[in-house]
Design an enzyme around this catalytic site. Sequence first.
Site, PDB file in Angstrom:
ATOM      1  N   SER A   1      -3.520  -0.618  15.196  1.00  0.00           N
ATOM      2  CA  SER A   1      -4.264   0.627  15.416  1.00  0.00           C
ATOM      3  C   SER A   1      -4.761   0.639  16.851  1.00  0.00           C
ATOM      4  O   SER A   1      -4.871  -0.413  17.496  1.00  0.00           O
ATOM      5  CB  SER A   1      -5.455   0.689  14.445  1.00  0.00           C
ATOM      6  OG  SER A   1      -6.423   1.615  14.867  1.00  0.00           O
TER       7      SER A   1
ATOM      8  N   GLY B   1      -0.854   7.890   1.370  1.00  0.00           N
ATOM      9  CA  GLY B   1      -0.884   7.987   2.836  1.00  0.00           C
ATOM     10  C   GLY B   1       0.428   7.683   3.506  1.00  0.00           C
ATOM     11  O   GLY B   1       1.510   7.990   2.986  1.00  0.00           O
TER      12      GLY B   1
ATOM     13  N   GLY C   1       1.807   4.874   3.927  1.00  0.00           N
ATOM     14  CA  GLY C   1       2.595   3.890   3.193  1.00  0.00           C
ATOM     15  C   GLY C   1       3.566   4.565   2.246  1.00  0.00           C
ATOM     16  O   GLY C   1       4.741   4.179   2.146  1.00  0.00           O
TER      17      GLY C   1
ATOM     18  N   TYR D   1     -12.738  -4.492  11.057  1.00  0.00           N
ATOM     19  CA  TYR D   1     -11.576  -3.605  11.139  1.00  0.00           C
ATOM     20  C   TYR D   1     -10.875  -3.754  12.488  1.00  0.00           C
ATOM     21  O   TYR D   1      -9.652  -3.922  12.551  1.00  0.00           O
ATOM     22  CB  TYR D   1     -11.993  -2.147  10.934  1.00  0.00           C
ATOM     23  CG  TYR D   1     -10.804  -1.208  10.923  1.00  0.00           C
ATOM     24  CD1 TYR D   1      -9.999  -1.099   9.790  1.00  0.00           C
ATOM     25  CD2 TYR D   1     -10.465  -0.452  12.044  1.00  0.00           C
ATOM     26  CE1 TYR D   1      -8.895  -0.258   9.776  1.00  0.00           C
ATOM     27  CE2 TYR D   1      -9.374   0.385  12.036  1.00  0.00           C
ATOM     28  CZ  TYR D   1      -8.583   0.481  10.902  1.00  0.00           C
ATOM     29  OH  TYR D   1      -7.481   1.307  10.901  1.00  0.00           O
TER      30      TYR D   1
ATOM     31  N   GLY E   1       0.821  -1.219   0.000  1.00  0.00           N
ATOM     32  CA  GLY E   1       0.000   0.000   0.000  1.00  0.00           C
ATOM     33  C   GLY E   1       0.841   1.248   0.000  1.00  0.00           C
ATOM     34  O   GLY E   1       0.527   2.225   0.698  1.00  0.00           O
ATOM     35  N   ALA E   2       1.902   1.257  -0.804  1.00  0.00           N
ATOM     36  CA  ALA E   2       2.891   2.346  -0.754  1.00  0.00           C
ATOM     37  C   ALA E   2       2.584   3.499  -1.694  1.00  0.00           C
ATOM     38  O   ALA E   2       3.398   4.412  -1.826  1.00  0.00           O
ATOM     39  CB  ALA E   2       4.282   1.794  -1.065  1.00  0.00           C
ATOM     40  N   ASN E   3       1.430   3.480  -2.339  1.00  0.00           N
ATOM     41  CA  ASN E   3       1.135   4.551  -3.293  1.00  0.00           C
ATOM     42  C   ASN E   3       0.412   5.743  -2.664  1.00  0.00           C
ATOM     43  O   ASN E   3       0.203   6.759  -3.324  1.00  0.00           O
ATOM     44  CB  ASN E   3       0.285   4.019  -4.453  1.00  0.00           C
ATOM     45  CG  ASN E   3      -1.054   3.485  -3.991  1.00  0.00           C
ATOM     46  OD1 ASN E   3      -1.101   2.392  -3.422  1.00  0.00           O
ATOM     47  ND2 ASN E   3      -2.130   4.210  -4.207  1.00  0.00           N
TER      48      ASN E   3
END
Length: 324
Positions: free
Chosen positions: A159, A14, A16, A182, A10-12
């Site tokens: 979280s 936020g 990440g 979640y 998820g590095a694209n």
Amino acid sequence: MEGKTVIVTGANAGIGKTTAASLYANGACVIMACRSLQRGEAARQEIEAMLASPESSRKQLWIHSDRPHPGKLLVRELDVSDLESVKRFAISIVKEFSKIDVLVNNAGINGMGTDIPSKTPQGIPFIFGTNFVGHFLLTRLLHPNLSKSGGGRIVNLSSVMHHWGSKDVSKAVSSGKYPRQYQNSKLAMVHLTAELQRQYAETRVSSVAVNPGFVASDIWRGIRPDSLVGRMFRLAMAVLALDTKQGAATSVAAACMSDEEICGSKVPLYLVPYWVPSFARLPFEMMGVFTGVHSCPPRVSKNEKQISMELWKECTKLCAGYLE
């Protein structure tokens, strides 16, 4: 981090993207594992442009040297909600890289106001499957390469919401009911961290769970900004939320800290971006002023070891066809 190979899921966007950029700026070869190659490539170009301006990069990233020495920045396709995609990604990475030094299990979705599928392609509830099961499989498949680094590191994004997970998250999985997806996915990350410390101790692969804090990031994109709830939320975010650099602090620290700092802990190491007094975990662990990276015990029951072991077994069953 110079010379190390790092994967960030998820590095694209936020935290990440900020995590990947910070580790890249400190000399690592960073593999941006993204669901969309197009968005991943756009993010890579943004990072390269940011690094071209030393002043801008220091404001937005964690850089530990006087002068940034970028490593390599690569984009690879990975959809953690699809176990087939996870398997393909792992096979390609093992062929391309002889070892992996750090795996940052960052990708996630909270499901707030977003139009998402109810199930993954393998029939697992989507939020739990994306946030946890896909990362569980990825970690298992990449363990041989992590062990070759002589001190591999796994960073699991949890979280504050893990406080509201089920008392026994392994039973929530085995029952097939998956309540509070979640919250349970983030609690499962804490239990995974603990079990990885036991399962992989002999191979010198360590693990850390991190809480990024309440961050103004892309994860909240599903909330309509023009609604009353959206306007109130945006106001609260403007006052209370951390920026993405602050939110990435725990992930970057976990990736960089020494084995001695991690392996000496008797409970799953859990990093937070706030000062958290021992007498009142909440609301201090939920939001507040960024005070750096701190360690505090996560919320786990007294029979954590049994729950973590059972969760490992249940997720091994879910991933059985992909672990061979």
